[in-house]
Design a protein around this motif. Sequence first.
Motif, short mmCIF file in Angstrom:
data_model
loop_
_atom_site.label_atom_id
_atom_site.label_comp_id
_atom_site.label_asym_id
_atom_site.label_seq_id
_atom_site.Cartn_x
_atom_site.Cartn_y
_atom_site.Cartn_z
N THR A 46 40.16 -13.85 -14.21
CA THR A 46 38.81 -14.22 -14.65
C THR A 46 38.72 -14.27 -16.17
O THR A 46 38.12 -15.19 -16.73
CB THR A 46 37.77 -13.23 -14.08
OG1 THR A 46 37.83 -13.27 -12.64
CG2 THR A 46 36.36 -13.58 -14.54
N GLU A 47 39.32 -13.30 -16.82
CA GLU A 47 39.31 -13.28 -18.29
C GLU A 47 39.93 -14.56 -18.86
O GLU A 47 39.38 -15.19 -19.78
CB GLU A 47 40.05 -12.04 -18.80
CG GLU A 47 39.93 -11.80 -20.27
CD GLU A 47 38.52 -11.49 -20.75
OE1 GLU A 47 38.24 -11.76 -21.93
OE2 GLU A 47 37.69 -10.99 -19.96
N ILE A 85 37.31 -17.88 -8.02
CA ILE A 85 36.86 -17.48 -9.37
C ILE A 85 36.20 -18.65 -10.08
O ILE A 85 35.13 -18.50 -10.68
CB ILE A 85 38.03 -16.91 -10.19
CG1 ILE A 85 38.51 -15.58 -9.57
CG2 ILE A 85 37.63 -16.70 -11.65
CD1 ILE A 85 39.79 -15.04 -10.18
N ILE A 86 36.81 -19.82 -10.04
CA ILE A 86 36.22 -20.98 -10.70
C ILE A 86 34.89 -21.35 -10.04
O ILE A 86 33.93 -21.71 -10.73
CB ILE A 86 37.22 -22.15 -10.76
CG1 ILE A 86 38.33 -21.81 -11.78
CG2 ILE A 86 36.52 -23.47 -11.11
CD1 ILE A 86 39.49 -22.78 -11.82
N GLY A 87 34.82 -21.24 -8.72
CA GLY A 87 33.54 -21.46 -8.04
C GLY A 87 32.47 -20.52 -8.58
O GLY A 87 31.33 -20.94 -8.85
N GLY A 88 32.84 -19.26 -8.77
CA GLY A 88 31.90 -18.28 -9.33
C GLY A 88 31.50 -18.62 -10.75
O GLY A 88 30.32 -18.48 -11.13
N ILE A 89 32.45 -19.06 -11.55
CA ILE A 89 32.16 -19.41 -12.95
C ILE A 89 31.21 -20.62 -13.01
O ILE A 89 30.26 -20.62 -13.80
CB ILE A 89 33.46 -19.67 -13.72
CG1 ILE A 89 34.24 -18.36 -13.91
CG2 ILE A 89 33.17 -20.33 -15.07
CD1 ILE A 89 35.65 -18.53 -14.44
N HIS A 141 24.99 -17.09 -5.77
CA HIS A 141 26.21 -17.83 -5.42
C HIS A 141 27.39 -17.33 -6.27
O HIS A 141 28.50 -17.17 -5.76
CB HIS A 141 26.03 -19.33 -5.63
CG HIS A 141 24.96 -19.93 -4.78
ND1 HIS A 141 24.47 -21.18 -5.00
CD2 HIS A 141 24.27 -19.44 -3.71
CE1 HIS A 141 23.53 -21.45 -4.11
NE2 HIS A 141 23.39 -20.41 -3.32
N TYR A 142 27.13 -17.10 -7.54
CA TYR A 142 28.17 -16.55 -8.42
C TYR A 142 28.68 -15.23 -7.85
O TYR A 142 29.89 -15.01 -7.75
CB TYR A 142 27.59 -16.39 -9.84
CG TYR A 142 28.06 -15.19 -10.61
CD1 TYR A 142 29.37 -15.10 -11.07
CD2 TYR A 142 27.19 -14.15 -10.89
CE1 TYR A 142 29.79 -13.99 -11.78
CE2 TYR A 142 27.61 -13.04 -11.61
CZ TYR A 142 28.91 -12.97 -12.04
OH TYR A 142 29.34 -11.88 -12.74
N GLU A 143 27.77 -14.36 -7.46
CA GLU A 143 28.15 -13.06 -6.89
C GLU A 143 28.94 -13.24 -5.59
O GLU A 143 29.91 -12.52 -5.33
CB GLU A 143 26.91 -12.21 -6.65
CG GLU A 143 26.23 -11.79 -7.95
CD GLU A 143 24.84 -11.21 -7.75
OE1 GLU A 143 24.36 -11.15 -6.59
OE2 GLU A 143 24.22 -10.83 -8.77
N LEU A 144 28.52 -14.20 -4.76
CA LEU A 144 29.20 -14.47 -3.49
C LEU A 144 30.67 -14.81 -3.70
O LEU A 144 31.55 -14.26 -3.01
CB LEU A 144 28.50 -15.62 -2.75
CG LEU A 144 29.23 -16.17 -1.53
CD1 LEU A 144 29.26 -15.13 -0.41
CD2 LEU A 144 28.59 -17.46 -1.06
N PHE A 151 32.66 -14.04 -6.12
CA PHE A 151 33.45 -12.88 -6.56
C PHE A 151 33.57 -11.82 -5.46
O PHE A 151 34.60 -11.16 -5.34
CB PHE A 151 32.88 -12.31 -7.87
CG PHE A 151 33.34 -13.11 -9.05
CD1 PHE A 151 34.56 -12.83 -9.67
CD2 PHE A 151 32.59 -14.17 -9.53
CE1 PHE A 151 35.01 -13.59 -10.74
CE2 PHE A 151 33.03 -14.93 -10.60
CZ PHE A 151 34.24 -14.64 -11.21
N GLU A 152 32.54 -11.70 -4.61
CA GLU A 152 32.65 -10.80 -3.46
C GLU A 152 33.75 -11.27 -2.51
O GLU A 152 34.53 -10.46 -1.99
CB GLU A 152 31.31 -10.73 -2.71
CG GLU A 152 30.26 -9.93 -3.43
CD GLU A 152 28.87 -10.11 -2.80
OE1 GLU A 152 28.77 -10.59 -1.65
OE2 GLU A 152 27.89 -9.76 -3.48
#
Length: 189
Positions: free
Chosen positions: A168-169, A108-112, A147-150, A152-153
Motif C-alpha cells: 500500500t505504501e 489495494i488499488i481498488g481501495g485507493i 468501499h475503500y474500507e471493503l 482493505f478488509e
Amino acid sequence: MILKTPTSSDWVQKVLENFDSFLIDHAHAEKKASGMAMSMVSHYPDKPDIVKAMVDLALEEMIHFKQVMKILANKQLTLIPDEKDIYVNNLRKLFRKGTEFYLMDRLIIGGIIEARGAERFQLIANALSPGKLKQFYLQIAASEEKHYELFFELAKKYFSNDAIAQRTEFLLAEEAQIVDKLPLRALLH
C-alpha cells in the motif's frame, strides 16, 4: 484518509465551472465501477467472500449510476462517449503478475481508487450550496469511503498486515505521482 497527496482546489473550481461535464463523467465512473466489480466476480468465483462483496458493490454502483442518470435527465443532459480514465489506466499498469500478487494489487488499488473518489466527492459536496445535489454528493462520498474500507478488509483475509502495508505504501506513492500529473479537467479523475 490514506492518500498521500490531496486534490487541488483548482480541480474543485474546474468541476464547479463545468459541472455538467463532471456529471456525465461521474455517470461513466459509476458504470465502470460496477463493471470492475463484476470482473472480479468472474475472475475469483472460487472466493465466495469476494464474490458476495463484489456482487453487492456492483449493484450499489449501478444504483449510483441510475441516480446520476436521473440528475442528467432532469438537466436534459445525455451521455456522450466515454473518455479513457488516465488515472485508472495508469494505476492498472502497476498490477503485478502472479495470482497472489495480482489479487493483492487489485484489492489495494481498488481501495485507493475508492479513497480518491471519496475525497473528491466530499470536496464537491463541501463546495455545493445546500440542497439535494449537496446531499447526494455527501451520500456518495460516504459510500465511497465504505468501499475503500471493503477492499482493505478483503485484502486482510488473504494477506498479512505487513504485506498489505508495504505494498500500500508503494502504491500510494505511485498514485500521488499519477494524481500530480493529471491534466486539470472536470472529470472525477
